[in-house]
Design a protein around this motif. Sequence first.
Motif, PDB file in Angstrom:
ATOM      1  N   TRP A   1       0.840  -1.199   0.000  1.00 51.97           N
ATOM      2  CA  TRP A   1       0.000   0.000   0.000  1.00 51.97           C
ATOM      3  C   TRP A   1       0.869   1.240   0.000  1.00 51.97           C
ATOM      4  CZ3 TRP A   1      -4.252  -1.347  -1.789  1.00 51.97           C
ATOM      5  CH2 TRP A   1      -5.002  -2.428  -1.320  1.00 51.97           C
ATOM      6  N   GLU A   2       0.760   2.046  -1.062  1.00 57.10           N
ATOM      7  CA  GLU A   2       1.495   3.308  -1.125  1.00 57.10           C
ATOM      8  C   GLU A   2       0.936   4.326  -0.138  1.00 57.10           C
ATOM      9  OE1 GLU A   2       1.524   4.704  -5.193  1.00 57.10           O
ATOM     10  OE2 GLU A   2       3.524   3.826  -5.451  1.00 57.10           O
ATOM     11  N   ARG A   3      -0.370   4.272   0.076  1.00 58.88           N
ATOM     12  CA  ARG A   3      -1.039   5.107   1.070  1.00 58.88           C
ATOM     13  C   ARG A   3      -2.215   4.328   1.620  1.00 58.88           C
ATOM     14  NH1 ARG A   3      -1.155   7.333  -3.762  1.00 58.88           N
ATOM     15  NH2 ARG A   3       0.325   8.935  -3.101  1.00 58.88           N
ATOM     16  N   GLU A   4      -2.819   4.796   2.665  1.00 61.92           N
ATOM     17  CA  GLU A   4      -3.892   4.066   3.309  1.00 61.92           C
ATOM     18  C   GLU A   4      -5.020   3.773   2.313  1.00 61.92           C
ATOM     19  OE1 GLU A   4      -5.861   1.923   6.106  1.00 61.92           O
ATOM     20  OE2 GLU A   4      -3.822   2.726   6.198  1.00 61.92           O
ATOM     21  N   PRO A   5      -5.348   2.484   2.111  1.00 61.34           N
ATOM     22  CA  PRO A   5      -6.384   2.140   1.128  1.00 61.34           C
ATOM     23  C   PRO A   5      -7.777   2.309   1.713  1.00 61.34           C
ATOM     24  CG  PRO A   5      -5.558   0.165   2.157  1.00 61.34           C
ATOM     25  CD  PRO A   5      -4.751   1.296   2.733  1.00 61.34           C
ATOM     26  N   SER A   6      -8.747   2.284   0.826  1.00 67.24           N
ATOM     27  CA  SER A   6     -10.131   2.264   1.278  1.00 67.24           C
ATOM     28  C   SER A   6     -10.423   0.917   1.936  1.00 67.24           C
ATOM     29  CB  SER A   6     -11.081   2.471   0.098  1.00 67.24           C
ATOM     30  OG  SER A   6     -11.005   1.355  -0.788  1.00 67.24           O
TER      31      SER A   6
ATOM     32  N   HIS B   1     -13.227  -4.704 -13.850  1.00 65.32           N
ATOM     33  CA  HIS B   1     -11.842  -4.522 -13.402  1.00 65.32           C
ATOM     34  C   HIS B   1     -11.432  -3.058 -13.551  1.00 65.32           C
ATOM     35  CE1 HIS B   1      -7.653  -6.220 -12.859  1.00 65.32           C
ATOM     36  NE2 HIS B   1      -7.408  -4.971 -13.234  1.00 65.32           N
ATOM     37  N   ARG B   2     -11.783  -2.445 -14.667  1.00 67.69           N
ATOM     38  CA  ARG B   2     -11.416  -1.044 -14.898  1.00 67.69           C
ATOM     39  C   ARG B   2     -12.051  -0.127 -13.843  1.00 67.69           C
ATOM     40  NH1 ARG B   2     -12.994  -0.896 -19.773  1.00 67.69           N
ATOM     41  NH2 ARG B   2     -15.048   0.023 -19.374  1.00 67.69           N
ATOM     42  N   ASP B   3     -13.317  -0.367 -13.527  1.00 64.31           N
ATOM     43  CA  ASP B   3     -13.999   0.453 -12.518  1.00 64.31           C
ATOM     44  C   ASP B   3     -13.373   0.251 -11.135  1.00 64.31           C
ATOM     45  OD1 ASP B   3     -15.692   1.509 -14.382  1.00 64.31           O
ATOM     46  OD2 ASP B   3     -17.375   0.171 -13.921  1.00 64.31           O
ATOM     47  N   GLU B   4     -13.043  -1.004 -10.795  1.00 60.95           N
ATOM     48  CA  GLU B   4     -12.426  -1.275  -9.498  1.00 60.95           C
ATOM     49  C   GLU B   4     -11.065  -0.609  -9.385  1.00 60.95           C
ATOM     50  OE1 GLU B   4     -14.534  -5.633  -8.686  1.00 60.95           O
ATOM     51  OE2 GLU B   4     -12.448  -5.508  -9.346  1.00 60.95           O
TER      52      GLU B   4
ATOM     53  N   GLY C   1     -11.398   2.159  -6.998  1.00 60.82           N
ATOM     54  CA  GLY C   1     -11.175   1.409  -5.775  1.00 60.82           C
ATOM     55  C   GLY C   1      -9.761   1.397  -5.236  1.00 60.82           C
ATOM     56  N   TYR C   2      -8.730   1.269  -6.141  1.00 59.51           N
ATOM     57  CA  TYR C   2      -7.388   1.072  -5.592  1.00 59.51           C
ATOM     58  C   TYR C   2      -6.272   1.802  -6.324  1.00 59.51           C
ATOM     59  CZ  TYR C   2      -6.847  -2.570  -9.253  1.00 59.51           C
ATOM     60  OH  TYR C   2      -6.796  -3.263 -10.443  1.00 59.51           O
ATOM     61  N   ARG C   3      -6.570   2.534  -7.386  1.00 57.63           N
ATOM     62  CA  ARG C   3      -5.490   3.162  -8.159  1.00 57.63           C
ATOM     63  C   ARG C   3      -4.626   4.076  -7.306  1.00 57.63           C
ATOM     64  NH1 ARG C   3      -4.626   7.966 -11.160  1.00 57.63           N
ATOM     65  NH2 ARG C   3      -3.088   7.626 -12.825  1.00 57.63           N
ATOM     66  N   GLU C   4      -5.210   4.824  -6.414  1.00 55.92           N
ATOM     67  CA  GLU C   4      -4.461   5.818  -5.649  1.00 55.92           C
ATOM     68  C   GLU C   4      -3.664   5.217  -4.494  1.00 55.92           C
ATOM     69  OE1 GLU C   4      -4.138   8.862  -6.711  1.00 55.92           O
ATOM     70  OE2 GLU C   4      -5.448   8.308  -8.395  1.00 55.92           O
ATOM     71  N   SER C   5      -3.924   3.967  -4.158  1.00 58.19           N
ATOM     72  CA  SER C   5      -3.250   3.391  -2.982  1.00 58.19           C
ATOM     73  C   SER C   5      -2.360   2.195  -3.301  1.00 58.19           C
ATOM     74  CB  SER C   5      -4.294   2.960  -1.942  1.00 58.19           C
ATOM     75  OG  SER C   5      -5.241   2.067  -2.499  1.00 58.19           O
ATOM     76  N   PHE C   6      -2.513   1.588  -4.457  1.00 57.49           N
ATOM     77  CA  PHE C   6      -1.845   0.334  -4.779  1.00 57.49           C
ATOM     78  C   PHE C   6      -0.431   0.587  -5.288  1.00 57.49           C
ATOM     79  CE2 PHE C   6      -0.828  -3.224  -7.605  1.00 57.49           C
ATOM     80  CZ  PHE C   6      -1.220  -4.317  -6.857  1.00 57.49           C
TER      81      PHE C   6
END
Length: 246
Positions: A144-149, A221-224, A228-233
């Motif tokens: 996790w690059e930053r805290e995930p949802s 997958h694209r929506d997730e 969902g995770y682009r900013e934290s993964f």
Amino acid sequence: MDRQTRSLLAHADHPIAAPLDDDSVGRLLTRAVVRDDARVLDLGCGSAAWLIRALGQRPGVTAAGVDVSAEALERARRAAEEAGVDGRLTLHRGEAAAFEAPHPFEAVLSVGATHAFGGLLPTLDAALRHLAPGGTVLVGDAYWEREPSRWARETLGEYEDLAGTVEKVTAEGWTPVYAHLSTRHELDDYEWNWTGSLSRWALDHPEHPDSAEALRAAARHRDEWLHGYRESFGFVCMALRRTTDT
């Protein structure tokens, strides 16, 4: 459509099943495969893109790959023949976690396949069983690059941040001798290739019984990813050696 077939279609334009570009792959292999006569093992090799690249870089290297997918291994055989390295590559079909090697290997790879072992540390335990003294393990896994949802954590897994990931590895007797963090470009390029390749196949084969399902899977997958995770993964590949060889 089963998961293995979907994955093969999704990786048609990005045969390295991880967010890494060609330069990063070459650099990581240079750090992991340091001997001209090294024996290299890939646990969860898929279509053996890492091994074929390693064999092409060093003509004295021999390699073995293990994967559960018969179709992926057939693609690996064809690709190895086209690259002229099939005589130095042995492929085994089966569970990577249960593989029994006939000899140790100077380099053991497992990038993006830790799910097959139950996580990062079990993957390293499996790699260690096959590792020659002084050898290198090249492992790639998420962090996790930053805290995930909450959704991302529950869906993708209980990963650590980068510092926690490295601390977890070093606490088990491993020393990083090199590492690469996937860049934003590599992460996004991988996702656009994954969703785009699967979507293109579905649109090119509208009469196929799996076409509509594949298109839905790509859209989901694209929506997730985007929501969902682009900013934290994040994704890290580490070249590891034992602090004390056993």
